[in-house]
Scaffold this motif. Structure first.
Motif, short mmCIF file in Angstrom:
data_model
loop_
_atom_site.label_atom_id
_atom_site.label_comp_id
_atom_site.label_asym_id
_atom_site.label_seq_id
_atom_site.Cartn_x
_atom_site.Cartn_y
_atom_site.Cartn_z
N LYS A 109 8.06 -3.55 -6.19
CA LYS A 109 8.57 -2.89 -7.40
C LYS A 109 7.51 -1.97 -8.00
O LYS A 109 7.78 -0.83 -8.35
CB LYS A 109 9.01 -3.95 -8.41
N ASP A 110 6.26 -2.48 -8.11
CA ASP A 110 5.17 -1.67 -8.66
C ASP A 110 4.84 -0.49 -7.74
O ASP A 110 4.53 0.60 -8.21
CB ASP A 110 3.92 -2.52 -8.88
N LEU A 111 4.89 -0.71 -6.43
CA LEU A 111 4.65 0.37 -5.47
C LEU A 111 5.71 1.46 -5.63
O LEU A 111 5.38 2.65 -5.70
CB LEU A 111 4.66 -0.16 -4.03
N ASN A 112 6.98 1.06 -5.71
CA ASN A 112 8.06 2.04 -5.87
C ASN A 112 7.93 2.81 -7.18
O ASN A 112 8.15 4.03 -7.22
CB ASN A 112 9.43 1.35 -5.78
N ARG A 113 7.56 2.11 -8.26
CA ARG A 113 7.35 2.78 -9.55
C ARG A 113 6.22 3.80 -9.45
O ARG A 113 6.31 4.90 -9.97
CB ARG A 113 7.04 1.74 -10.63
N HIS A 114 5.15 3.43 -8.75
CA HIS A 114 4.01 4.33 -8.53
C HIS A 114 4.45 5.59 -7.79
O HIS A 114 4.12 6.70 -8.20
CB HIS A 114 2.92 3.59 -7.75
N ILE A 115 5.17 5.41 -6.70
CA ILE A 115 5.61 6.56 -5.88
C ILE A 115 6.49 7.48 -6.72
O ILE A 115 6.31 8.70 -6.72
CB ILE A 115 6.35 6.08 -4.61
N GLU A 116 7.44 6.89 -7.44
CA GLU A 116 8.36 7.70 -8.26
C GLU A 116 7.62 8.46 -9.36
O GLU A 116 7.89 9.63 -9.59
CB GLU A 116 9.44 6.81 -8.88
N SER A 117 6.69 7.81 -10.04
CA SER A 117 6.03 8.47 -11.17
C SER A 117 4.90 9.38 -10.74
O SER A 117 4.81 10.52 -11.20
CB SER A 117 5.51 7.44 -12.17
N VAL A 118 4.03 8.92 -9.85
CA VAL A 118 2.85 9.69 -9.47
C VAL A 118 3.17 10.78 -8.44
O VAL A 118 2.79 11.93 -8.61
CB VAL A 118 1.73 8.76 -8.94
N HIS A 119 3.88 10.42 -7.38
CA HIS A 119 4.09 11.37 -6.29
C HIS A 119 5.38 12.17 -6.41
O HIS A 119 5.48 13.28 -5.87
CB HIS A 119 4.04 10.64 -4.94
N GLU A 120 6.38 11.62 -7.09
CA GLU A 120 7.65 12.34 -7.26
C GLU A 120 7.81 12.88 -8.67
O GLU A 120 8.75 13.62 -8.96
CB GLU A 120 8.82 11.42 -6.91
N GLY A 121 6.89 12.54 -9.57
CA GLY A 121 6.92 13.07 -10.93
C GLY A 121 8.07 12.59 -11.79
O GLY A 121 8.40 13.23 -12.79
N LYS A 122 8.68 11.48 -11.45
CA LYS A 122 9.83 10.98 -12.22
C LYS A 122 9.36 10.24 -13.47
O LYS A 122 8.50 9.36 -13.39
CB LYS A 122 10.69 10.05 -11.37
N LYS A 123 9.93 10.61 -14.60
CA LYS A 123 9.66 9.95 -15.87
C LYS A 123 11.01 9.75 -16.57
O LYS A 123 11.40 10.56 -17.41
CB LYS A 123 8.71 10.78 -16.72
N LYS B 171 0.83 -1.21 0.00
CA LYS B 171 0.00 0.00 0.00
C LYS B 171 0.86 1.26 0.00
O LYS B 171 1.84 1.36 0.73
CB LYS B 171 -0.91 0.04 1.23
N CYS B 172 0.44 2.23 -0.81
CA CYS B 172 1.11 3.53 -0.86
C CYS B 172 0.70 4.31 0.40
O CYS B 172 -0.48 4.43 0.69
CB CYS B 172 0.66 4.29 -2.10
N ASN B 173 1.69 4.81 1.13
CA ASN B 173 1.39 5.56 2.36
C ASN B 173 0.96 7.00 2.09
O ASN B 173 0.63 7.72 3.01
CB ASN B 173 2.57 5.51 3.33
N ILE B 174 0.93 7.38 0.82
CA ILE B 174 0.50 8.74 0.45
C ILE B 174 -0.96 8.75 0.00
O ILE B 174 -1.75 9.58 0.43
CB ILE B 174 1.42 9.33 -0.65
N CYS B 175 -1.33 7.79 -0.87
CA CYS B 175 -2.69 7.80 -1.43
C CYS B 175 -3.48 6.51 -1.20
O CYS B 175 -4.59 6.39 -1.69
CB CYS B 175 -2.64 8.12 -2.92
N GLU B 176 -2.89 5.54 -0.51
CA GLU B 176 -3.55 4.26 -0.21
C GLU B 176 -3.76 3.34 -1.41
O GLU B 176 -4.47 2.34 -1.29
CB GLU B 176 -4.90 4.48 0.52
N ALA B 177 -3.19 3.64 -2.57
CA ALA B 177 -3.29 2.74 -3.72
C ALA B 177 -2.59 1.44 -3.37
O ALA B 177 -1.58 1.44 -2.66
CB ALA B 177 -2.67 3.38 -4.95
N GLY B 178 -3.12 0.31 -3.86
CA GLY B 178 -2.54 -0.99 -3.57
C GLY B 178 -1.84 -1.59 -4.77
O GLY B 178 -2.26 -1.39 -5.91
N PHE B 179 -0.78 -2.37 -4.50
CA PHE B 179 0.02 -2.98 -5.56
C PHE B 179 0.38 -4.41 -5.21
O PHE B 179 0.46 -4.76 -4.04
CB PHE B 179 1.27 -2.15 -5.83
N THR B 180 0.63 -5.21 -6.23
CA THR B 180 0.95 -6.62 -6.01
C THR B 180 2.42 -6.83 -5.65
O THR B 180 2.77 -7.86 -5.10
CB THR B 180 0.63 -7.45 -7.26
N SER B 181 3.28 -5.88 -5.99
CA SER B 181 4.70 -6.04 -5.68
C SER B 181 5.29 -4.72 -5.19
O SER B 181 4.76 -3.64 -5.46
CB SER B 181 5.48 -6.50 -6.92
#
Length: 195
Positions: free
Chosen positions: A106-120, A94-104
């Motif tokens: 790796k997917d959680l870290n990718r989510h945080i980097e792209s959605v919350h940190e704006g990394k592309k 679970k993302c501690n910022i928006c509560e989105a859930g992920f199966t791994s």
């Protein structure tokens, strides 16, 4: 089953051998990819991953088939992850910022980097577009700059990605609706529509 006593300090993944942990750190966290595909620009940290890539991408071999929706995978671990996330809705990370859930993780870290940190990190060398995943950049290059489209052989619809064509055929022409609501049993063609 062997005890996994070697734990990665960066992502909590556990291994039965110290060698495997070292290989994991070098390839996953340090980005060392020594095995290059002779057919395309892709490279891998492990020879087995290169062999799987060649078999699935270049030879079209995906022997692990989901019994629920008929999606095929090159690796059994990918099939298991697909079943857990798509059909069983298991998302323990679970993302501690928006509560989105992920199966791994790796997917959680990718989510945080792209959605919350704006990394592309994947940048187009033709225009100013940038993407969170290499596959999205490849799709962009094919559809926008190369004009590549794949056509449905059952109708006139065209797609920029093979995956979208497969989903189209399954839902429109084969009537498959593998994503079931666990409240009313209604079926949907995509997970997005289910939500």
């Amino acid at each position: 089953e062997k005890k996994k006593s070697f734990k990665c300090g960066l992502c909590d993944t556990k291994f039965t051998r110290k060698y495997s942990l070292g290989k994991h750190i070098a390839t996953i966290h340090e980005g060392k990819k020594l095995f290059k595909c002779k057919f395309c620009d892709t490279s891998f940290g492990q020879k087995s991953h290169l062999n799987t890539h060649i078999a699935s991408v270049h030879d079209g071999k995906k022997p692990f088939k989901c019994k629920i929706c008929d999606t095929c995978f090159a690796r059994n671990t990918h099939l298991k992850g697909h079943i857990a996330s798509v059909h069983e809705q298991k998302k323990p990370f679970k993302c501690n910022i928006c509560e989105a859930g992920f199966t791994s993780k790796k997917d959680l870290n990718r989510h945080i980097e792209s959605v919350h940190e704006g990394k592309k990190p994947f940048k187009c060398n033709v225009c100013d577009a940038s993407f969170t995943q290499r596959g999205h950049l490849k799709g962009h290059m094919a559809s926008v700059h190369e004009g590549t489209k794949v056509q449905c052989n059952l109708c006139d619809k065209r797609f920029t990605e093979k995956g979208n064509l497969k989903k189209h055929i399954a839902s429109v022409h084969e009537g498959k609706k593998p994503f079931k609501c666990n409240i009313c049993e209604a079926g949907f063609t995509s997970k997005k529509d289910l939500n």
